[in-house]
Design an enzyme around this catalytic site. Structure first.
Site, PDB file in Angstrom:
ATOM      1  CG  HIS A  96       1.504   3.756 -12.671  1.00  0.00           C
ATOM      2  ND1 HIS A  96       1.540   4.827 -13.529  1.00  0.00           N
ATOM      3  CD2 HIS A  96       2.764   3.280 -12.611  1.00  0.00           C
ATOM      4  CE1 HIS A  96       2.776   4.976 -13.984  1.00  0.00           C
ATOM      5  NE2 HIS A  96       3.541   4.060 -13.438  1.00  0.00           N
ATOM      6  CB  CYS A  97       3.394   6.912  -9.620  1.00  0.00           C
ATOM      7  SG  CYS A  97       4.321   5.764 -10.660  1.00  0.00           S
ATOM      8  CB  ILE A  98       1.182  10.857  -7.707  1.00  0.00           C
ATOM      9  CG1 ILE A  98       2.424  11.148  -8.560  1.00  0.00           C
ATOM     10  CG2 ILE A  98       1.046  11.950  -6.657  1.00  0.00           C
ATOM     11  CD1 ILE A  98       2.325  12.410  -9.369  1.00  0.00           C
TER      12      ILE A  98
END
Length: 434
Positions: free
Chosen positions: A270-272
């Site tokens: 969900h981030c990078i």
């Protein structure tokens, strides 16, 4: 007003509200409960709320026993946002994805704010933990709150404190990962520090919400850029007939100035894959073009196509095409030893293979059934990994290298292995690195 709030938080008599009971919100909820706070947990998914009320976990690395021990005692999950009126602190842990144009989608954050606005009251602190571009807290949340007649920094206290959860990491959990916190005003920051200091071992104050917002982006852009670099190095090394994993192991013996990153079929979670685009989008407002960041994104986004080309070439050497071949994908989680499939490169690989006519199956001990996703649809369940299964497929594609896979069995019984993770030694005729 600030003094009363600080006293309630320090005495642990203040009620904590947490919106979004997923991979970020649920561990944080349990941490607050375990140190003695009362927590009201909010989620729009009634199935999650009912599971929590029954003391059941829907996240693999969070044991149901931890939920059962606190639910009904000092943890109260609900879909009723009117209960925001009961809390002294409200922490927002909702998604911040990208839209189809690769631009920030703040709809979850803004819709959440719209839902809670009628129930905000004087003497509470609000913390946004969702990753976003610098300025979001001040430009989007603060005006909405003040439209309610509540002055930020005087009547109500607003901070940004980015989540740093790493699901499945046995060495760092909610308590031990330092917490960055920035406030709209000094009084806001003071309230934010009081909110977190009894549940996190180290809270790191910064001078503004914008600094805190950019800190989280830098952390993830750092990873994205370095993964992009090593993915490009992998392609170069492959052309030269060099094992990039051996190179990384050798380079990692240097005790300074080098941090090992490892190539793969793309980046997930969900981030990078998402966060760098929040900065590139915001940078355009300042006339900046973030070429370095965008190049890393392009390289990482292209890796599934590189892997598919490797699969096609490997099958072609065996007088087969992707069309009509049976392919078993090993691991559909975005990283090893977790059950999280958000933005998983494995899913993009499966879609490309399906589009080219492959007959697909997958095996993942952490994901028994392919989950419902907004943009990806497969009616599949994980197959049992045994000798008979492996021998029945034209190609086995190792996409996520879970520790629970039997790699000796995979090596011995597979007709063809395309290895995206460097788990198998090159040299054997049936092993192809991708």
């Amino acid at each position: 007003m600030n003094t009363e709030l600080l006293a309630r938080l320090d005495r642990k008599t203040g009620v904590i509200g947490i919106v979004g009971l997923g991979y970020v919100g649920l561990p944080l909820t349990l941490r607050y409960c375990e140190v003695g706070y009362k927590v009201v947990g909010f989620d729009i998914d009634p199935m999650k709320v009912e599971a929590l009320k029954a003391g059941k976990s829907y996240i693999e690395h969070i044991q149901s026993e931890r939920i059962f021990d606190v639910v009904g005692r000092n943890f109260y999950p609900t879909t009723d946002f009117s209960r925001v009126s009961e809390v002294d602190a409200l922490i927002l842990c909702v998604p911040t994805p990208l839209n189809k144009y690769r631009e920030p989608d703040l709809s979850f954050v803004l819709n959440t704010m719209d839902s809670v606005l009628p129930f905000l009251h004087e003497g509470m602190v609000i913390s946004l933990e969702s990753t976003t571009y610098p300025g979001t807290t001040e430009e989007e949340l603060k005006p909405r709150i003040e439209q309610r007649g509540l002055k930020v920094g005087k009547d109500i206290f607003l901070v940004f404190s980015p989540e740093r959860e790493d699901p499945g990491n046995p060495n760092f959990g909610t308590r031990s990962i330092p917490k960055v916190c920035g406030g709209c005003t000094p009084a806001c920051l003071e309230a934010g520090l009081a909110l977190y200091r009894h549940v996190i071992d180290k809270v790191v104050p910064v001078s503004s919400t914008q600094v805190a917002e950019l800190t989280k982006l830098l952390e993830n852009i750092h990873r994205s850029v370095n993964i992009g670099l090593v993915n490009e190095m992998k392609i170069v090394a492959d052309k030269m007939g060099i094992d990039i994993h051996e190179v990384i192991r050798a380079a990692a013996t240097k005790p300074f100035g080098f941090v090992p990153y490892y190539p793969g079929p793309g980046i997930g979670g969900h981030c990078i894959p998402i966060d760098p685009f929040y900065l590139t989008w915001k940078a355009r407002e300042y006339g900046m073009h973030t070429r370095f960041i965008e190049l890393a994104g392009e390289i990482n986004s292209s890796m599934p196509d590189y892997v598919i080309a490797k699969v096609a070439a490997a099958l072609n050497c065996r007088s087969k095409s992707i069309n009509g071949s049976t392919i078993l994908v090993l691991g559909i989680a975005y990283k090893k030893n977790v059950d999280d499939v958000r933005e998983s490169p494995s899913v993009f690989l499966m879609e490309r293979l399906r589009d080219q006519g492959a007959k697909l199956a997958y095996s993942d001990p952490h994901v028994p059934t392919f989950p419902k996703m907004r943009e990806h649809h497969f009616d599949l369940s994980s197959v049992t990994l045994n000798a008979e299964t492996l021998e029945s497929f034209d190609c086995v594609l190792l996409a996520t290298d879970h520790d629970r896979f039997d790699y000796d069995l995979i090596n011995q019984k597979s007709r063809l292995v395309v290895d995206c993770r460097g788990r198998f030694s090159e040299g054997a005729s049936h092993i192809v690195r991708a």
